[in-house]
Design a protein around this motif. Structure first.
Motif, short mmCIF file in Angstrom:
data_model
loop_
_atom_site.label_atom_id
_atom_site.label_comp_id
_atom_site.label_asym_id
_atom_site.label_seq_id
_atom_site.Cartn_x
_atom_site.Cartn_y
_atom_site.Cartn_z
N MET A 173 -8.12 -41.75 14.04
CA MET A 173 -7.45 -43.00 13.66
C MET A 173 -7.27 -43.10 12.15
O MET A 173 -6.27 -43.60 11.66
CB MET A 173 -8.26 -44.19 14.16
N GLN A 174 -8.22 -42.62 11.39
CA GLN A 174 -8.18 -42.75 9.94
C GLN A 174 -7.30 -41.69 9.29
O GLN A 174 -7.01 -41.79 8.10
CB GLN A 174 -9.59 -42.68 9.38
N VAL A 175 -6.90 -40.69 10.05
CA VAL A 175 -6.10 -39.62 9.47
C VAL A 175 -4.63 -39.77 9.81
O VAL A 175 -3.79 -40.00 8.94
CB VAL A 175 -6.62 -38.24 9.92
N ASN B 50 -4.27 -51.61 12.17
CA ASN B 50 -4.20 -53.07 12.25
C ASN B 50 -2.98 -53.56 13.02
O ASN B 50 -2.61 -54.72 12.95
CB ASN B 50 -4.20 -53.67 10.84
N LYS B 51 -2.35 -52.64 13.73
CA LYS B 51 -1.16 -52.97 14.50
C LYS B 51 -1.55 -53.34 15.93
O LYS B 51 -2.42 -52.70 16.54
CB LYS B 51 -0.18 -51.78 14.50
N ASP C 57 2.64 -53.62 20.26
CA ASP C 57 3.77 -53.33 19.38
C ASP C 57 4.04 -51.84 19.20
O ASP C 57 4.96 -51.45 18.50
CB ASP C 57 3.54 -53.97 18.00
N ILE C 58 3.20 -51.01 19.81
CA ILE C 58 3.39 -49.56 19.72
C ILE C 58 4.18 -49.10 20.93
O ILE C 58 3.68 -49.12 22.06
CB ILE C 58 2.03 -48.83 19.64
#
Length: 289
Positions: free
Chosen positions: A1-3, A10-11, A15-16
């Motif tokens: 997630m961080q990469v 924060n979405k 919305d994805i």
């Protein structure tokens, strides 16, 4: 997630959409490689599956009605990545071993010496890299020469024996650290994460290109080459035998596996082209700072 999904953290998941998934999958594949892109999307798919099962609206229906990552399956957009079959070949092991030992000569940091022991531990146990990296001293019994893994890939505990070679290595390692982890790391996790620099150094010195998982495949290949029992080998590398009825009647305890483990160890030492009494080279002990 961080990469690769840092901008999505924060979405709202609602919305994805499918188009976003397709574009991100393609972008990751271009920048970081096709295998990494597939791995990233499998992680995201699992996250959506969990959220769909976990969260409901007031009527008891799933808030997330569909998993957008499934669009990759529907459009056949997953990258085709062949499974790696690489191993370190027998004639390469001597130069590889010498290159690994050269890490112990690093005067700048004691981390290189730790990585050298980690690489040898992987090769001589056949463990997965995460399983080996997270081994704690409390999991090891140097007197009765065995260790225990509870957090394994297939969720089945594993208690393999320690060979003479690995027992000596661990005793030397224990004198050089005060960490709870056998292979301590510099990060927040506390254990070794990814020794890329040292792996690259070994590759440069030995001209042997390898990954950490190649060491597991090499262990298995060497074991098969000396006709280790299929049941013993599956137990040593913690492969499930659910489809084999006979295996269910065979009890593999530590001592029954010890002979097989020592045979594999002896074969590796022969490939290293070193004398048995010189199997562990002594180097100055660096205390962690």
């Amino acid at each position: 997630m961080q990469v690769v999904f840092a901008d999505w953290q924060n979405k709202a998941m609602l919305d994805i959409g499918k188009d976003m998934i397709s574009k991100r999958h393609s972008k990751i594949g271009t920048k970081r490689g096709e295998a990494y892109a597939n791995l990233s999307m499998r992680f995201l798919r699992a996250l959506f599956n969990f959220a769909s099962a976990q969260y409901e609206d007031g009527s008891g229906h799933a808030i997330l009605r569909e998993n957008p990552v499934m669009h990759l399956t529907q459009t056949r957009a997953w990258y085709r990545v062949d499974r790696r079959q690489t191993v370190i070949k027998p004639h390469q092991l001597a130069s590889w071993y010498q290159a690994v030992l050269s890490l112990k000569q690093d005067k700048v940091t004691n981390q290189s010496a730790l990585v050298a022991d980690y690489l040898l531990f992987l090769l001589f146990t056949g463990l997965r890299r995460q399983e080996a990296a997270t081994v704690k001293w409390e999991d090891i019994d140097l007197n009765d020469r065995f260790f225990t893994l509870t957090d394994t890939k297939n969720r089945e505990p594993l208690t393999p024996p320690l060979t003479d070679f690995i027992s000596d290595l661990l005793r030397s390692r224990k004198a050089a650290t005060d960490s709870e982890y056998v292979f301590a790391g510099d990060g927040k996790a506390g254990y070794l994460i990814e020794p890329r620099r040292q792996v690259q150094k070994v590759t440069e010195l030995s001209s042997v290109s390898f990954t950490l998982h190649d060491l597991r495949r090499t262990f298995i290949t060497v074991a098969e080459s000396i006709d280790i029992s299929a049941y013993a080998l599956k137990r040593l590398v913690n492969h499930k035998m659910t489809n084999d009825v006979t295996a269910g009647y065979i009890f593999n305890d530590v001592e029954r596996l010890r002979k097989s483990m020592e045979q594999i160890s002896a074969q590796l030492l022969r490939y290293f082209e070193i004398n048995e009494e010189k199997k562990i080279l002594k180097f100055p002990v660096h205390q962690n700072t």
